[in-house]
Design an enzyme around this catalytic site. Sequence first.
Site, mmCIF file in Angstrom:
data_model
loop_
_atom_site.group_PDB
_atom_site.id
_atom_site.type_symbol
_atom_site.label_atom_id
_atom_site.label_comp_id
_atom_site.label_asym_id
_atom_site.label_seq_id
_atom_site.Cartn_x
_atom_site.Cartn_y
_atom_site.Cartn_z
ATOM 1 N N SER A 118 0.805 -1.225 0.000
ATOM 2 C CA SER A 118 0.000 0.000 0.000
ATOM 3 C C SER A 118 0.837 1.274 0.000
ATOM 4 C CB SER A 118 -0.946 0.007 1.202
ATOM 5 O OG SER A 118 -1.849 -1.060 1.131
ATOM 6 N N HIS A 175 -0.351 4.374 4.058
ATOM 7 C CA HIS A 175 -1.069 5.051 2.977
ATOM 8 C C HIS A 175 -0.698 6.539 2.954
ATOM 9 C CE1 HIS A 175 -4.519 1.875 3.375
ATOM 10 N NE2 HIS A 175 -3.387 1.355 2.908
#
Length: 207
Positions: A118, A175
């Site tokens: 991610s 993220h």
Amino acid sequence: MSITIYIIVVTVAISLWAWNDSSIMNRFIMNPYQVATRGQYYRLLTSGFLHADWGHLIFNMLSFYFFGSYIEQLFAYLFGPLYAVWLVGFYLVAIIVSDLPTFFKHRTNPGYNSLGASGGVSAIIFASILFRPLTPLYLMFIPIPVPGFIFGIFYLAYSFYESRRGNSNINHDAHIYGALFGIVFMIVAYPGVVASFFEQVGSWRLF
């Protein structure tokens, strides 16, 4: 075969390997405590090639494919013949950088683990949004496309909110910091993108 496809193939292969060999999963997963106490810094990188299940893997790799293909073309323009080296380096460093806050936050917790691409994928997505902020994207809870820059705002706000809540096993910090790394890197590599970004956003109209 493009660099984007090569990275996807390697990621899928390592994820499958780890699913079929728990010793590989345990050795490569991001465990901040093991990094801090045993100096296993490689986990900051190897964890980016592991995934929890097929849904996790497919979502990350599809996102990487759609945005990575554009970024690969962009890197070819910016860096010429060495674009492949720059692209692989960008992706790998993004994974490491996005894991650093998690390392410092959980380095005294032996039970904490995280995995997934991610951080690297977020860097790719936000690098793309910086250059093409009006490209339509979909938010999970809104079934209509929104411009990339609005998607980015909601994505970061949601990740920040979930990170503060701390009620899930998803590494939302990765993220956030992956996205910020992607933005900062592209601004340093091509400063003119800042003016282009605001010019495009300024031309956007809701109707």
